[in-house]
Design a protein around this motif. Structure first.
Motif, PDB file in Angstrom:
ATOM      1  N   GLY A   1     116.709 140.095 -43.201  1.00  0.00           N
ATOM      2  CA  GLY A   1     116.085 141.092 -42.344  1.00  0.00           C
ATOM      3  C   GLY A   1     114.735 140.646 -41.806  1.00  0.00           C
ATOM      4  O   GLY A   1     114.418 140.865 -40.629  1.00  0.00           O
ATOM      5  N   GLU A   2     113.937 140.024 -42.677  1.00  0.00           N
ATOM      6  CA  GLU A   2     112.626 139.536 -42.245  1.00  0.00           C
ATOM      7  C   GLU A   2     112.782 138.435 -41.190  1.00  0.00           C
ATOM      8  O   GLU A   2     112.088 138.438 -40.180  1.00  0.00           O
ATOM      9  N   TRP A   3     113.683 137.497 -41.445  1.00  0.00           N
ATOM     10  CA  TRP A   3     113.871 136.377 -40.523  1.00  0.00           C
ATOM     11  C   TRP A   3     114.324 136.880 -39.146  1.00  0.00           C
ATOM     12  O   TRP A   3     113.853 136.415 -38.112  1.00  0.00           O
ATOM     13  N   LYS A   4     115.234 137.836 -39.147  1.00  0.00           N
ATOM     14  CA  LYS A   4     115.719 138.393 -37.872  1.00  0.00           C
ATOM     15  C   LYS A   4     114.616 139.168 -37.174  1.00  0.00           C
ATOM     16  O   LYS A   4     114.504 139.148 -35.941  1.00  0.00           O
ATOM     17  N   LYS A   5     113.778 139.866 -37.942  1.00  0.00           N
ATOM     18  CA  LYS A   5     112.696 140.660 -37.356  1.00  0.00           C
ATOM     19  C   LYS A   5     111.683 139.760 -36.643  1.00  0.00           C
ATOM     20  O   LYS A   5     111.107 140.136 -35.631  1.00  0.00           O
ATOM     21  N   TRP A   6     111.488 138.542 -37.172  1.00  0.00           N
ATOM     22  CA  TRP A   6     110.525 137.620 -36.555  1.00  0.00           C
ATOM     23  C   TRP A   6     111.010 137.127 -35.185  1.00  0.00           C
ATOM     24  O   TRP A   6     110.210 136.782 -34.338  1.00  0.00           O
ATOM     25  N   LYS A   7     112.304 137.098 -34.990  1.00  0.00           N
ATOM     26  CA  LYS A   7     112.961 136.799 -33.720  1.00  0.00           C
ATOM     27  C   LYS A   7     112.536 135.481 -33.077  1.00  0.00           C
ATOM     28  O   LYS A   7     113.204 134.461 -33.223  1.00  0.00           O
ATOM     29  N   ARG A   8     111.445 135.513 -32.341  1.00  0.00           N
ATOM     30  CA  ARG A   8     111.045 134.356 -31.525  1.00  0.00           C
ATOM     31  C   ARG A   8     110.578 133.188 -32.398  1.00  0.00           C
ATOM     32  O   ARG A   8     110.035 133.387 -33.490  1.00  0.00           O
ATOM     33  N   THR A   9     110.766 132.008 -31.881  1.00  0.00           N
ATOM     34  CA  THR A   9     110.373 130.790 -32.606  1.00  0.00           C
ATOM     35  C   THR A   9     108.885 130.800 -32.938  1.00  0.00           C
ATOM     36  O   THR A   9     108.495 130.467 -34.068  1.00  0.00           O
ATOM     37  N   LYS A  10     108.046 131.201 -31.983  1.00  0.00           N
ATOM     38  CA  LYS A  10     106.602 131.225 -32.220  1.00  0.00           C
ATOM     39  C   LYS A  10     106.246 132.161 -33.371  1.00  0.00           C
ATOM     40  O   LYS A  10     105.375 131.861 -34.195  1.00  0.00           O
ATOM     41  N   THR A  11     106.913 133.299 -33.384  1.00  0.00           N
ATOM     42  CA  THR A  11     106.647 134.278 -34.449  1.00  0.00           C
ATOM     43  C   THR A  11     107.053 133.716 -35.801  1.00  0.00           C
ATOM     44  O   THR A  11     106.327 133.865 -36.788  1.00  0.00           O
ATOM     45  N   LYS A  12     108.202 133.057 -35.856  1.00  0.00           N
ATOM     46  CA  LYS A  12     108.670 132.471 -37.113  1.00  0.00           C
ATOM     47  C   LYS A  12     107.688 131.430 -37.627  1.00  0.00           C
ATOM     48  O   LYS A  12     107.344 131.397 -38.817  1.00  0.00           O
ATOM     49  N   ILE A  13     107.222 130.572 -36.710  1.00  0.00           N
ATOM     50  CA  ILE A  13     106.264 129.530 -37.107  1.00  0.00           C
ATOM     51  C   ILE A  13     104.975 130.150 -37.622  1.00  0.00           C
ATOM     52  O   ILE A  13     104.448 129.749 -38.665  1.00  0.00           O
TER      53      ILE A  13
END
Length: 424
Positions: free
Chosen positions: A348-360
């Motif tokens: 759920g957290e990983w999907k919520k971050w969505k964009r590559t920049k957000t994940k990084i």
């Protein structure tokens, strides 16, 4: 007798009970919150109509809910006024009946519960009675024969007005889609009287089993009989099926009624396994499957809720579930369930971050080195593989979820077994 039921102290207690139970309104759309004012205004008129015999119960509202094993269970929701009156009858009638009920009947009775039934079953197994006849009554609450039931109620009640009122409740119609259908059998679940009436009828089964010298436990319409050999189990099953269908006019589900061994049996969500010294209580496989399905439903990755809200919903479920199943030996299962929850929260957290920049950015904020953060932020791996990855296991750790409010299955189970199990 009817005057005692309608005594102000009894009816006030019934009013408080209905209010505390809450629940949905019936066919007249009156809600529980409106009941007190309604009774205060119309009590004299209502009481007079009941005593004179002119009172007519309203039809119940039909509601169908899915059963855990498939199919649907029909509930009949009485109006709040009828729930109040049925509760008053129940409070007066229950003490008159309970003393005659079997000590091996555990459902819907004061100071008795499902845990006691399971402990009694465990005791039978440790006495060597390891062949189990599991009786399954087909749609029991929908199939009760009114005449048979009322003939048993008449042994407890001599007041014809009270008997007439109870029979009226049994026969009150069922409303579905604005149409009222008559009811000629059954005591639909949803009314305060149904559990007591079911115990009055099935107490006849209890007496028959005791007269034959059988070891058994019964919780509502769940009944298991414990014997020492397969031959005795098959003979008992055939005989009891005949008794239920011919004498009590009940329908036995012959596909689900079976002779089983302890490891294959299911009693109120529990099963058993053999340790070195004795039979122990464990969770049934269906119980584990159901809680996993419930966890999946509360942690869907397309749910936009943040993790804290998901955890709050989960904790409510976990506490109730562990409180009930705490008597089972289930440490490893509790740990597995926690692992499943944390994995799904990571998804759920990983999907919520969505964009590559957000994940990084989020990975860097969690302490991941920039190079690794860029590598994983640009990963094309699926959600499940990412959730099981080293990078999320070392960032979204157990302590991370604890800080976000997750206590979990195992911690709560440990606390209950160590400090509170003695209360059962």
């Amino acid at each position: 007798m009817l005057e005692e039921i309608l005594n102000i102290q009894n009816v006030y207690k019934a009013l408080e009970r209905v209010e505390s139970n809450k629940g949905a309104g019936g066919t007249d759309n009156m809600q529980v919150g409106e009941l007190r004012q309604h009774i205060s205004t119309h009590w004299d008129e209502l009481k007079t109509s009941i005593i004179s015999g002119s009172y007519c119960p309203s039809p119940v509202r039909k509601v169908e809910i899915p059963k855990a094993n498939g199919g649907k269970r029909m509930l009949g929701i009485p109006t709040v006024t009828d729930r109040f009156l049925q509760q008053a009858i129940h409070q007066w009638l229950n003490p008159q009946c309970d003393g005659d009920f079997s000590e091996y009947s555990y459902g819907f009775r004061p100071n008795r519960n499902a845990h006691q039934a399971v402990f009694q079953a465990q005791k039978y197994l440790n006495e060597g009675k390891t062949w189990i006849v599991e009786i399954d009554l087909e749609k029991f609450f929908d199939k009760v024969n009114h005449d048979k039931l009322m003939s048993l109620v008449e042994k407890k009640i001599s007041d014809k007005r009270t008997l007439r009122l109870i029979r009226q409740y049994l026969r009150s119609g069922i409303m579905e889609g604005g149409t009222v259908s008559p009811r000629i059998e059954g005591t639909p679940q949803g009314s305060p009287l149904s559990p007591l009436l079911s115990n009055i009828l099935l107490n006849e089964l209890d007496k028959e089993l005791q007269q034959r010298g059988h070891s058994f436990v019964r919780y509502a319409d769940d009944c298991s009989i414990y014997v020492k050999s397969e031959k005795a189990a098959n003979r008992t099953a055939a005989s009891i099926i005949q008794y239920l269908e011919q004498r009590l006019k009940l329908k036995v589900n012959k596909e689900k009624t079976k002779v089983s061994r302890p490891t294959e049996s299911t009693l109120l969500g529990f099963s058993f396994y053999k340790s070195k010294d004795q039979w122990e209580i464990r969770l049934s496989s269906k119980t584990v499957q159901r809680i996993k399905a419930k966890v999946r439903g509360k942690t869907q990755r397309n749910d936009p809720s943040n993790s804290r809200i998901k955890i709050q919903k989960l904790e409510t479920i976990i506490r109730g579930w562990v409180n009930y199943f705490v008597i089972a030996k289930a440490k490893s299962i509790m740990q597995q369930l926690d692992e499943m929850v944390r994995m799904r929260l990571r998804i759920g957290e990983w999907k919520k971050w969505k964009r590559t920049k957000t994940k990084i950015r989020e990975l860097i904020n969690l302490g991941v080195k920039k190079q690794k953060a860029y590598e994983w932020g640009n990963s094309s791996k699926g959600y499940c593989r990412i959730a099981h990855s080293f990078v999320l296991h070392t960032t979204l750790t157990d302590s991370y979820w604890t800080r976000n409010g997750y206590i979990g299955f195992n911690n709560y189970y440990f606390w209950k077994t160590k400090y509170q199990l003695k209360t059962f």
